[in-house]
Design an enzyme around this catalytic site. Structure first.
Site, PDB file in Angstrom:
ATOM      1  CB  THR A 194      -0.903   0.037   1.250  1.00  0.00           C
ATOM      2  OG1 THR A 194      -1.644  -1.173   1.308  1.00  0.00           O
ATOM      3  CG2 THR A 194      -1.852   1.219   1.182  1.00  0.00           C
ATOM      4  CE  LYS A 246      -4.941  -1.281   1.457  1.00  0.00           C
ATOM      5  NZ  LYS A 246      -5.834  -2.083   2.282  1.00  0.00           N
ATOM      6  CE  LYS A 304       1.739   1.986   4.891  1.00  0.00           C
ATOM      7  NZ  LYS A 304       1.248   1.044   3.887  1.00  0.00           N
TER       8      LYS A 304
HETATM    9  P1  NAP Z   1       4.878  -6.204   7.860  1.00  0.00           P
HETATM   10  O1  NAP Z   1       4.475  -7.473   8.516  1.00  0.00           O
HETATM   11  O2  NAP Z   1       5.349  -5.065   8.681  1.00  0.00           O
HETATM   12  O3  NAP Z   1       5.973  -6.552   6.730  1.00  0.00           O
HETATM   13  C1  NAP Z   1       6.675  -5.547   6.072  1.00  0.00           C
HETATM   14  C2  NAP Z   1       7.612  -6.156   5.036  1.00  0.00           C
HETATM   15  O4  NAP Z   1       8.347  -5.089   4.411  1.00  0.00           O
HETATM   16  C3  NAP Z   1       8.660  -7.095   5.648  1.00  0.00           C
HETATM   17  O5  NAP Z   1       8.928  -8.121   4.718  1.00  0.00           O
HETATM   18  C4  NAP Z   1       9.859  -6.171   5.813  1.00  0.00           C
HETATM   19  O6  NAP Z   1      11.102  -6.851   5.854  1.00  0.00           O
HETATM   20  C5  NAP Z   1       9.757  -5.367   4.540  1.00  0.00           C
HETATM   21  N1  NAP Z   1      10.500  -4.104   4.606  1.00  0.00           N
HETATM   22  C6  NAP Z   1      10.292  -3.049   5.421  1.00  0.00           C
HETATM   23  N2  NAP Z   1      11.163  -2.055   5.163  1.00  0.00           N
HETATM   24  C7  NAP Z   1      11.958  -2.511   4.164  1.00  0.00           C
HETATM   25  C8  NAP Z   1      13.043  -1.943   3.441  1.00  0.00           C
HETATM   26  N3  NAP Z   1      13.497  -0.727   3.697  1.00  0.00           N
HETATM   27  N4  NAP Z   1      13.612  -2.713   2.471  1.00  0.00           N
HETATM   28  C9  NAP Z   1      13.154  -3.942   2.208  1.00  0.00           C
HETATM   29  N5  NAP Z   1      12.139  -4.538   2.834  1.00  0.00           N
HETATM   30  C10 NAP Z   1      11.530  -3.818   3.808  1.00  0.00           C
HETATM   31  O7  NAP Z   1       3.665  -5.609   6.989  1.00  0.00           O
HETATM   32  P2  NAP Z   1       2.405  -6.318   6.322  1.00  0.00           P
HETATM   33  O8  NAP Z   1       1.263  -6.279   7.262  1.00  0.00           O
HETATM   34  O9  NAP Z   1       2.811  -7.619   5.687  1.00  0.00           O
HETATM   35  O10 NAP Z   1       2.062  -5.240   5.189  1.00  0.00           O
HETATM   36  C11 NAP Z   1       2.795  -5.145   3.978  1.00  0.00           C
HETATM   37  C12 NAP Z   1       2.100  -4.107   3.095  1.00  0.00           C
HETATM   38  O11 NAP Z   1       0.744  -4.522   2.854  1.00  0.00           O
HETATM   39  C13 NAP Z   1       1.993  -2.707   3.706  1.00  0.00           C
HETATM   40  O12 NAP Z   1       2.091  -1.758   2.682  1.00  0.00           O
HETATM   41  C14 NAP Z   1       0.594  -2.692   4.330  1.00  0.00           C
HETATM   42  O13 NAP Z   1       0.075  -1.391   4.443  1.00  0.00           O
HETATM   43  C15 NAP Z   1      -0.150  -3.521   3.309  1.00  0.00           C
HETATM   44  N6  NAP Z   1      -1.347  -4.228   3.800  1.00  0.00           N
HETATM   45  C16 NAP Z   1      -1.330  -4.872   4.993  1.00  0.00           C
HETATM   46  C17 NAP Z   1      -2.471  -5.532   5.429  1.00  0.00           C
HETATM   47  C18 NAP Z   1      -2.521  -6.247   6.752  1.00  0.00           C
HETATM   48  O14 NAP Z   1      -3.654  -6.494   7.210  1.00  0.00           O
HETATM   49  N7  NAP Z   1      -1.429  -6.599   7.386  1.00  0.00           N
HETATM   50  C19 NAP Z   1      -3.607  -5.543   4.629  1.00  0.00           C
HETATM   51  C20 NAP Z   1      -3.589  -4.905   3.394  1.00  0.00           C
HETATM   52  C21 NAP Z   1      -2.439  -4.251   2.988  1.00  0.00           C
HETATM   53  P3  NAP Z   1      11.735  -7.343   7.272  1.00  0.00           P
HETATM   54  O15 NAP Z   1      11.084  -8.660   7.549  1.00  0.00           O
HETATM   55  O16 NAP Z   1      13.176  -7.460   6.998  1.00  0.00           O
HETATM   56  O17 NAP Z   1      11.399  -6.299   8.286  1.00  0.00           O
END
Ligand code: NAP
Length: 278
Positions: free
Chosen positions: A84, A159, A227
């Site tokens: 997102t 989104k 965010k």
């Molecule tokens: P998360 O669990 O915090 O995972 C974040 C991912 O991004 C991890 O793989 C992390 O790697 C990686 N990352 C962060 N900073 C980075 C960088 N500088 N370089 C490379 N990799 C980096 O988040 P999530 O919940 O899976 O969400 C991921 C995305 O989907 C976000 O944009 C969020 O807004 C969106 N989203 C989430 C949900 C939800 O319900 N969770 C639903 C819809 C959309 P590390 O493991 O090394 O930290």
């Protein structure tokens, strides 16, 4: 179909696992490489850099935390960024990819950890139409419905609007639960009443009982919801749309972050509501 997958956080792990279980050949990379181990146990290959994944795979999906992370990686032949981000970031990614002769689709998703595990996401795609069509077999595994919204940026905007509504709803819900409790009423009974009426919805139903127990295991981290509020408010600025409800909700999420709750589920914003009443 062989796909690369960059980013194995809460969402990326569930989504890539789903692709594996449905017979896709998956090559993964994550910044913290150890998070690849579980996927490898289920048959994924692993690469040590995004560039290696992209070299190997015709199609690469990214699921990264925020605009900064998404921009730091973007490269590829057929690149599908499902993170997102705001429209501006998505346009920059598009430029970076197409400038090197690649094709780009943005495909942010609506739906959290459980829908990701169950292949029930809603995919809000835009960009290269041919790549979108080629991605449908993967999208059909990841989601229950895929929308094609036209030019790059439209998926990102849609989104952010969806999540702005969700964040505002979560704040009103939190205030109601706290107000019921402080007024001497049962917040569990409030949940039963809401569930019987026109406001029933899976979010209140799913999150309410654990919020009443002050339990917030992260499905959608609060820092990501904040965010999204921030980016949605910027979209409101651009379009001169007054959004006082969303602005107030954003303040509550910021307050919750300042209380150290950013890594908990976004429903932990109720703690900011409780805090402001103490
Ligand atoms: P998360 O669990 O915090 O995972 C974040 C991912 O991004 C991890 O793989 C992390 O790697 C990686 N990352 C962060 N900073 C980075 C960088 N500088 N370089 C490379 N990799 C980096 O988040 P999530 O919940 O899976 O969400 C991921 C995305 O989907 C976000 O944009 C969020 O807004 C969106 N989203 C989430 C949900 C939800 O319900 N969770 C639903 C819809 C959309 P590390 O493991 O090394 O930290």
């Amino acid at each position: 179909m062989e796909v690369g997958f960059l980013g194995l956080g809460i969402m990326g792990k569930a989504m890539s696992m789903n692709l594996l279980k449905n017979g896709f050949k998956v090559t993964v990379w994550n910044r913290t490489l150890s998070k690849c181990d579980e996927l490898v146990e289920h048959g994924a290959s692993v690469c040590e850099s995004p560039a290696e994944v992209i070299k190997k795979c015709k199609y690469t999906i990214a699921m990264l935390s925020d605009p900064c992370a998404a921009l730091s990686i973007c490269e590829g032949k057929g690149y599908i960024d499902m993170s997102t981000v705001d429209a501006e970031t998505s346009l920059k990614i598009n430029e970076a990819i197409t400038g090197k002769g690649g094709r780009f689709v943005e495909g942010p998703v609506s739906g959290s950890k459980k829908p990701a595990e169950d292949g029930q996401l809603i995919i809000l795609a835009a960009g290269d139409k041919a790549l979108f069509e080629e991605s449908i077999p993967a999208f059909d595994v990841l989601g229950k419905r895929s929308f094609y919204l036209g030019q790059v940026g439209n998926g990102a905007k849609m989104k952010l609007i969806v999540n702005m509504i969700m964040g505002s709803m979560m704040n009103a819900f939190s205030e109601g639960l706290v107000l019921a409790d402080k007024s001497g009423l049962s917040s569990d009974t409030l949940l039963d009443i809401l569930d019987l009426g026109a406001m029933t919805n899976p979010m209140f139903k799913g999150k309410g009982p654990s919020m009443n127990k002050s339990s917030y295991p992260p499905a959608f981290p609060l820092k990501h919801q904040q965010k999204d509020m921030r980016l949605a408010l910027a979209l409101g600025d651009e379009n001169a749309v007054s959004m006082p409800v969303a602005a107030a909700a954003n303040e509550a999420f910021k307050k919750a972050r300042s209380l150290g709750l950013g890594d908990l589920d976004f429903s932990a914003v109720i703690e900011a509501v409780k805090f402001s009443r103490e």
